[in-house]
Enzyme design. Structure first.
Site, PDB file in Angstrom:
ATOM      1  N   HIS A 114       0.820  -1.207   0.000  1.00  0.00           N
ATOM      2  CA  HIS A 114       0.000   0.000   0.000  1.00  0.00           C
ATOM      3  C   HIS A 114       0.862   1.267   0.000  1.00  0.00           C
ATOM      4  O   HIS A 114       0.546   2.238  -0.675  1.00  0.00           O
ATOM      5  CB  HIS A 114      -0.979  -0.027   1.181  1.00  0.00           C
ATOM      6  CG  HIS A 114      -2.158  -0.913   0.933  1.00  0.00           C
ATOM      7  ND1 HIS A 114      -2.067  -2.285   0.935  1.00  0.00           N
ATOM      8  CD2 HIS A 114      -3.448  -0.626   0.622  1.00  0.00           C
ATOM      9  CE1 HIS A 114      -3.252  -2.791   0.653  1.00  0.00           C
ATOM     10  NE2 HIS A 114      -4.113  -1.814   0.467  1.00  0.00           N
ATOM     11  N   LYS A 121      -9.942  -7.801   7.496  1.00  0.00           N
ATOM     12  CA  LYS A 121     -10.749  -7.933   8.699  1.00  0.00           C
ATOM     13  C   LYS A 121     -10.762  -6.618   9.464  1.00  0.00           C
ATOM     14  O   LYS A 121      -9.848  -5.809   9.333  1.00  0.00           O
ATOM     15  CB  LYS A 121     -10.218  -9.058   9.583  1.00  0.00           C
ATOM     16  CG  LYS A 121      -8.934  -8.758  10.324  1.00  0.00           C
ATOM     17  CD  LYS A 121      -8.538  -9.916  11.226  1.00  0.00           C
ATOM     18  CE  LYS A 121      -7.186  -9.666  11.888  1.00  0.00           C
ATOM     19  NZ  LYS A 121      -7.241  -8.720  13.016  1.00  0.00           N
TER      20      LYS A 121
END
Lengths: 197, 283
Positions: A38, A102
């Site tokens: 990222h 999650k």
């Protein structure tokens, strides 16, 4: 509840048809990406493969090489919130179809999902063996220099179960749970503790 | 040491598995919580059967050794490190040690101060406690300095209750709920975290010998489960599997409440060793 079958890369109308609370079963090609990927993709790095429509899975798998072949021995989701500073930019620039992980994500990501058409898929954290069984092939690996958990693994999956917890219409199950549990916490705070004899 | 660490990574302790089964039974069939627990239980069976990691985050390795201070401790340290390197190669432990200066992964799970091995000299046969603690849950661990005006927590058991409930609320599903909470009341900034973590080694079924702490554990467990956060924070009746509270003497000026959050995949075992350093019994 019935599971909706979806295939990655996801078509725009499929993404639009998903709403918070939908249980889905995902098949097709996905990529993993976590902290280093990222950071790389938002600081000028080019994606090693076309990410449009794909599921980006926040996952740092355990991988070993057996007889020259990659083998995933465990592959559950990691906490997505760490990617909040980067995710919106990646969604608007590279147009993935879904983010899977999650714990859910924040406001910036939610806004980008509405604007670009993307959903958040929540996988069962810690269920690394159940989820690893859904990976039927390791197609390849990119940016391996980030280390095994941080590299971009290209995987073929079959029937991986997940829950839509953020949709492309601005809804988030995580907001709902946070608000409800906040109210409940206030109520519990008003019942002071005393030792039961 | 190889067998001990391999089992810790691949076989969930019985008390934890049994608590998850009870949690499944409390949820309505067809609900997200039921489905989540069902996937979790299936995954636990798979990992044990295949002897593969329960979770891909095989955690930070914490080792606590109690024993007589003699030379055998050096052999133990070596055999722990050898086992860790071997298990990392075999894919039973993930490469989980990164140098913060170079940002390079050390690739074998050892590094500066890694693994953490604590030694406590006692005049008893050697006992080893081992825990593999996931990073996501460790990130949810926290420490309060009382009084705390934000949650109106004073320096008493009511204040402690508020700290624990707030920590569980703040964690939501991010520490892989339902978690097991270890708490230390008192101590200093450093010892608080260590003693809080040590509480997680307790069996979920045990009873705190202190009546006040036993009552607080029971109350907080019940109330935390009323928060509705549920497995993975997706809603449900079980937000915690256990609450274990210990205490340590504090400086008159300090009153710390340290909360260590451990995920549902709480992987820890305690063994007693023979004089030769082999496992004598699992505790």
């Amino acid at each position: 509840m019935d599971m909706k079958q979806i295939t990655s890369p996801l078509q725009h109308d499929v993404i639009k048809g998903l709403t918070v609370g939908d249980m889905v079963s995902i098949s097709g090609r996905i990529v993993t990406g976590r902290d280093q990927i990222h950071k790389y993709l938002t600081s000028g790095g080019e994606p090693p493969i076309d990410l449009s429509g794909l599921v980006i899975y926040h996952c740092g798998p355990v991988v070993i090489k057996e007889k020259g072949q990659w083998k995933i021995t465990a592959a559950g989701p990691t906490t997505s919130m760490r990617e909040e500073p980067y995710q919106a930019q990646i969604i608007s620039k590279l147009r993935p179809g879904a983010i899977m992980g999650k714990g859910g994500m924040g406001e910036k990501t939610k806004k980008a999902m509405s604007e670009c058409g993307c959903v958040y898929l929540h996988a069962a954290g810690g269920a690394a063996q159940y989820l690893a069984e859904c990976i039927i092939k390791v197609e390849g690996v990119h940016l391996e220099e980030f280390g095994q958990p941080e590299a971009m693994w290209v995987l073929t999956i079959k029937d991986l179960p997940a829950l839509v917890t953020m949709d492309s219409h601005g809804n988030s199950l995580h907001d709902t749970i946070l608000n409800d549990s906040s109210k409940r916490l206030e109520e519990l705070f008003s019942q002071p503790f005393s030792v039961k004899k | 040491m190889y067998d001990l660490i391999r089992k810790t990574s691949t076989v969930l302790p019985e008390d934890v598995t049994s608590a998850i089964k009870k949690a499944l039974a409390r949820e309505d069939k067809g609900s997200v919580a039921h489905k989540t627990f069902d996937i979790i239980l299936k995954s636990i069976v798979l990992s044990s059967k295949k002897s593969l990691p329960i979770c891909q985050d095989t955690g930070t390795i914490l080792v606590m050794i109690e024993g007589r201070p003699d030379k055998s401790i050096f052999h133990l340290e070596k055999s722990i490190k050898d086992a860790i390197r071997k298990l990392t190669k075999e894919g039973i432990l993930r490469q989980n040690c990164v140098c913060p200066l170079t940002e390079k992964n050390t690739l074998d799970n050892t590094g500066l101060h890694v693994p953490q091995i604590h030694f406590e000299p006692v005049n008893r046969p050697t006992k080893i406690s081992i825990m593999l603690k996931g990073g996501g849950s460790e990130n949810m661990s926290t420490q309060y300095s009382l009084p705390n005006s934000k949650i109106q927590a004073g320096r008493d058991m009511e204040g402690v209750r508020r700290c624990i409930l707030d920590a569980v609320f703040q964690a939501q599903g991010k520490g892989c709920a339902p978690g097991i909470i270890g708490v230390c009341i008192g101590g200093d900034r450093a010892s608080g975290y260590l003693f809080a973590k040590k509480q997680i080694f307790r069996n979920l079924e045990d009873k705190n010998p202190s009546p006040v702490l036993a009552s607080l554990e029971k109350t907080v467990l019940k109330q935390a489960n009323e928060l509705g956060i549920g497995p993975m924070g997706l809603g449900g009746k079980t937000t915690l599997l256990g609450v274990k509270i210990g205490n340590a003497g504090r400086h008159p000026a300090s009153y710390f409440v340290t909360v260590s959050y451990s995920c549902w995949a709480t992987r820890r075992y305690v063994v007693e060793l023979t004089q030769k350093g082999e496992i004598k019994k699992w505790i």
